[in-house]
Motif scaffolding. Sequence first.
Motif, PDB file in Angstrom:
ATOM      1  N   THR A 160       0.829  -1.221   0.000  1.00 44.89           N
ATOM      2  CA  THR A 160       0.000   0.000   0.000  1.00 44.89           C
ATOM      3  C   THR A 160       0.859   1.265   0.000  1.00 44.89           C
ATOM      4  O   THR A 160       0.324   2.376   0.056  1.00 44.89           O
ATOM      5  N   LEU A 161       2.152   1.081  -0.053  1.00 43.48           N
ATOM      6  CA  LEU A 161       3.083   2.203   0.112  1.00 43.48           C
ATOM      7  C   LEU A 161       2.828   3.344  -0.877  1.00 43.48           C
ATOM      8  O   LEU A 161       2.631   4.492  -0.481  1.00 43.48           O
ATOM      9  N   VAL A 162       2.827   3.020  -2.170  1.00 43.80           N
ATOM     10  CA  VAL A 162       2.629   4.052  -3.190  1.00 43.80           C
ATOM     11  C   VAL A 162       1.139   4.301  -3.399  1.00 43.80           C
ATOM     12  O   VAL A 162       0.721   5.435  -3.644  1.00 43.80           O
ATOM     13  N   PHE A 163       0.344   3.242  -3.234  1.00 44.15           N
ATOM     14  CA  PHE A 163      -1.099   3.378  -3.449  1.00 44.15           C
ATOM     15  C   PHE A 163      -1.704   4.449  -2.535  1.00 44.15           C
ATOM     16  O   PHE A 163      -2.558   5.219  -2.945  1.00 44.15           O
ATOM     17  N   ARG A 164      -1.221   4.481  -1.287  1.00 44.22           N
ATOM     18  CA  ARG A 164      -1.741   5.479  -0.336  1.00 44.22           C
ATOM     19  C   ARG A 164      -1.515   6.902  -0.864  1.00 44.22           C
ATOM     20  O   ARG A 164      -2.338   7.773  -0.709  1.00 44.22           O
ATOM     21  N   GLU A 165      -0.345   7.101  -1.476  1.00 41.99           N
ATOM     22  CA  GLU A 165      -0.033   8.435  -2.024  1.00 41.99           C
ATOM     23  C   GLU A 165      -0.957   8.755  -3.202  1.00 41.99           C
ATOM     24  O   GLU A 165      -1.319   9.908  -3.411  1.00 41.99           O
ATOM     25  N   LEU A 166      -1.299   7.707  -3.970  1.00 42.42           N
ATOM     26  CA  LEU A 166      -2.163   7.925  -5.131  1.00 42.42           C
ATOM     27  C   LEU A 166      -3.596   8.168  -4.675  1.00 42.42           C
ATOM     28  O   LEU A 166      -4.265   9.081  -5.139  1.00 42.42           O
ATOM     29  N   GLU A 167      -4.040   7.325  -3.733  1.00 43.82           N
ATOM     30  CA  GLU A 167      -5.419   7.408  -3.268  1.00 43.82           C
ATOM     31  C   GLU A 167      -5.685   8.743  -2.569  1.00 43.82           C
ATOM     32  O   GLU A 167      -6.719   9.366  -2.778  1.00 43.82           O
ATOM     33  N   LYS A 168      -4.733   9.160  -1.751  1.00 44.51           N
ATOM     34  CA  LYS A 168      -4.934  10.413  -1.010  1.00 44.51           C
ATOM     35  C   LYS A 168      -4.440  11.618  -1.808  1.00 44.51           C
ATOM     36  O   LYS A 168      -4.472  12.734  -1.329  1.00 44.51           O
ATOM     37  N   ARG A 169      -3.945  11.360  -2.999  1.00 44.55           N
ATOM     38  CA  ARG A 169      -3.576  12.392  -3.971  1.00 44.55           C
ATOM     39  C   ARG A 169      -2.445  13.307  -3.494  1.00 44.55           C
ATOM     40  O   ARG A 169      -2.261  14.406  -4.006  1.00 44.55           O
ATOM     41  N   THR A 170      -1.677  12.866  -2.505  1.00 43.75           N
ATOM     42  CA  THR A 170      -0.511  13.641  -2.084  1.00 43.75           C
ATOM     43  C   THR A 170       0.527  13.659  -3.194  1.00 43.75           C
ATOM     44  O   THR A 170       1.335  14.573  -3.294  1.00 43.75           O
ATOM     45  N   VAL A 171       0.460  12.634  -4.036  1.00 42.18           N
ATOM     46  CA  VAL A 171       1.421  12.514  -5.140  1.00 42.18           C
ATOM     47  C   VAL A 171       1.294  13.696  -6.114  1.00 42.18           C
ATOM     48  O   VAL A 171       2.272  14.090  -6.748  1.00 42.18           O
ATOM     49  N   LEU A 172       0.095  14.287  -6.197  1.00 42.78           N
ATOM     50  CA  LEU A 172      -0.113  15.375  -7.156  1.00 42.78           C
ATOM     51  C   LEU A 172       0.739  16.601  -6.821  1.00 42.78           C
ATOM     52  O   LEU A 172       1.270  17.247  -7.717  1.00 42.78           O
ATOM     53  N   THR A 173       0.836  16.912  -5.544  1.00 35.91           N
ATOM     54  CA  THR A 173       1.684  18.060  -5.194  1.00 35.91           C
ATOM     55  C   THR A 173       3.158  17.665  -5.200  1.00 35.91           C
ATOM     56  O   THR A 173       4.004  18.430  -5.639  1.00 35.91           O
ATOM     57  N   LEU A 174       3.424  16.448  -4.738  1.00 37.51           N
ATOM     58  CA  LEU A 174       4.836  16.032  -4.652  1.00 37.51           C
ATOM     59  C   LEU A 174       5.506  15.988  -6.017  1.00 37.51           C
ATOM     60  O   LEU A 174       6.631  16.438  -6.173  1.00 37.51           O
ATOM     61  N   LEU A 175       4.802  15.441  -7.008  1.00 44.79           N
ATOM     62  CA  LEU A 175       5.439  15.266  -8.320  1.00 44.79           C
ATOM     63  C   LEU A 175       5.552  16.559  -9.117  1.00 44.79           C
ATOM     64  O   LEU A 175       6.095  16.555 -10.221  1.00 44.79           O
ATOM     65  N   THR A 176       5.014  17.662  -8.569  1.00 43.40           N
ATOM     66  CA  THR A 176       5.249  18.941  -9.244  1.00 43.40           C
ATOM     67  C   THR A 176       6.426  19.684  -8.602  1.00 43.40           C
ATOM     68  O   THR A 176       6.800  20.761  -9.023  1.00 43.40           O
ATOM     69  N   ARG A 177       6.977  19.090  -7.553  1.00 42.12           N
ATOM     70  CA  ARG A 177       8.164  19.658  -6.892  1.00 42.12           C
ATOM     71  C   ARG A 177       9.417  19.236  -7.662  1.00 42.12           C
ATOM     72  O   ARG A 177       9.340  18.357  -8.524  1.00 42.12           O
ATOM     73  N   PRO A 178      10.579  19.814  -7.324  1.00 45.23           N
ATOM     74  CA  PRO A 178      11.804  19.407  -8.031  1.00 45.23           C
ATOM     75  C   PRO A 178      12.216  17.979  -7.666  1.00 45.23           C
ATOM     76  O   PRO A 178      13.086  17.757  -6.818  1.00 45.23           O
ATOM     77  N   LEU A 179      11.569  17.058  -8.275  1.00 43.84           N
ATOM     78  CA  LEU A 179      11.712  15.647  -7.900  1.00 43.84           C
ATOM     79  C   LEU A 179      11.270  14.805  -9.099  1.00 43.84           C
ATOM     80  O   LEU A 179      10.186  15.037  -9.633  1.00 43.84           O
ATOM     81  N   THR A 180      12.084  13.836  -9.493  1.00 38.88           N
ATOM     82  CA  THR A 180      11.656  12.974 -10.605  1.00 38.88           C
ATOM     83  C   THR A 180      10.791  11.848 -10.046  1.00 38.88           C
ATOM     84  O   THR A 180      10.827  11.565  -8.839  1.00 38.88           O
ATOM     85  N   ARG A 181      10.053  11.200 -10.917  1.00 39.48           N
ATOM     86  CA  ARG A 181       9.213  10.089 -10.468  1.00 39.48           C
ATOM     87  C   ARG A 181      10.087   8.952  -9.928  1.00 39.48           C
ATOM     88  O   ARG A 181       9.718   8.280  -8.974  1.00 39.48           O
ATOM     89  N   GLY A 182      11.241   8.767 -10.556  1.00 40.06           N
ATOM     90  CA  GLY A 182      12.171   7.728 -10.110  1.00 40.06           C
ATOM     91  C   GLY A 182      12.660   7.999  -8.690  1.00 40.06           C
ATOM     92  O   GLY A 182      12.725   7.096  -7.853  1.00 40.06           O
ATOM     93  N   GLN A 183      12.992   9.260  -8.426  1.00 44.61           N
ATOM     94  CA  GLN A 183      13.461   9.636  -7.080  1.00 44.61           C
ATOM     95  C   GLN A 183      12.358   9.413  -6.050  1.00 44.61           C
ATOM     96  O   GLN A 183      12.615   8.953  -4.937  1.00 44.61           O
TER      97      GLN A 183
END
Lengths: 291, 255
Positions: B72-95
């Motif tokens: 559930t590690l990455v799924f939680r970020e997707l479900e709660k949509r925290t990933v949307l703000t994080l991936l617009t920061r200076p950070l690659t998806r790989g990182q």
Amino acid sequence: MNVLQVQSLNKSFSTGFRTSVQVLNNVSFEVKEGVVTGFLGANGAGKTTTLKCIFDLIRPTSGEVLFFGNQAFDLNVRKKIGFLPERPYFYEYLTGFEFLKFYGDLIDEMTKSELVSRIMEVLEKVDLIEAKDRALRDYSKGMLQRIGIAQTILGRPKLIVLDEPMAGLDPDGRAKLSQLIREVASEGTSVFFSSHLLHDVESLCKELVILKKGQIVYTGSLDSFLSRMDSGFEVVTENDGRRAVQEIKTQAELQEVLKTIVDKRQTLIEVKRLRPNLEEAFVRISFGEEE
Amino acid sequence: MKAAIVIAKNTFRELIRDRILYLILVFAVLLVFLSVVLGQLSYAEQMRITLDLGLAGVELSVLILSIFIGGTLVFRELEKRTVLTLLTRPLTRGQFLFGKFLGLFSIIFTGLICLGLVLLLVLCGIGWKYQYQFPLILLGFLYQGAVLISITMVFGNIVRPVLSIALTIGVFLIGRSMDSLLYFAEKSQSVVFEKFAWTVQYLFPNFERFNWKGFAGQESFLSIGDLFLSSFYFLIWITILQSAANLLFRRKEFV
């Protein structure tokens, strides 16, 4: 200079075997430097999809997005941009301070002490200094929106993009957020935000981008958008103590009426341009009266 | 790399503040103490039984942590949509993905040290003499945990968490039966079975390569060469799985 340039953006989603639905159709617009730009459209018009395409969260079928003149959305550009998605969820186990520290560490532009003082400055600006050590799970909706804005402005960005920042806020929360956006814009940051609350857009924005069914129907200044929808003039006169109101369609007609008033020595009380507010104009454009 | 470490630190903090972690660790500690009780109940080889059951308890908790939290590690970020703000920061998806992996890996590492110490204290308390194999057996658990997290991350990009967890358990069971499968294939006369076993060993990680529990209480251990070979095997699988997860995550659309 344009801080954001969207060129011929198209996006289709597959809906089954060999079937797809086109959500964005040749969307092009620009966001000017130092200006607050509103992004309007009915539900399902494609606003959030456009924003997600801009930030590479969704890959457009075709088209291009450029930042600050001619730059792609790379790591350097990301340092100059802040984004607050619609109905944002933040890590509820973090305190307000920890949350901003986490995002500040990702920007990696400041030393540790500089970051701490910047966080305090931003918390002060969004009026959350008292709540900095409380977990985000204990924040109200308005406080969460404000900490979200704080996250976007932390790295002193040149552009912030907000997706429905006012959604779900009470009037007080909206007023606070509007004031915050005004302050951010007054510091020279370009703001691009989508909203359904047209009164707020009207009071905040200079420029507008309007999307309808995945297509741009207007880009330009708010003023010229409203003036396009002028429906004439209202002339109020007084004669022998009685008031009369006339609605006039054209400028030529107005000249004639004014001449008559002068000739008949009537008292002119008021000449008013009949201009719809943004809400009325938006409804007209949404229902296809004006395009 | 710094961005990945920032994500890892936050993931570590997220999990440390999560009650599920403590439930699993308490369960593991109870298993360790249960192993002492069960050891005392047996006629002979009391120390051996306590040691085996204690290590099995620690291993089980590592498996549960890796599979269930990893799933559930990455799924939680997707479900709660925290990933949307994080991936617009200076950070690659790989990182981002590697940071999530590092965060959970650090949790497992920390949990393993704590549980290992508890088990060691309990064992020493009943008169066990410390052996150098003990930390190396725990290292094997750590390798298993890291590979399992990576597998859940690959599946997590394709299917929902429940299925991802089920598939990971399946891969683990295959990996744990690999040596038996290869042994039976070698003994069988069937060319098809042999070919099948040969293929399976390249498609799935062989978890038996990290299972060194059998050396507990023994005088011997793997040779240095075999230990390095297993570590190399671990690194190869981590690289393959992390690359696959990264590739899938880079193609993902956050609709």
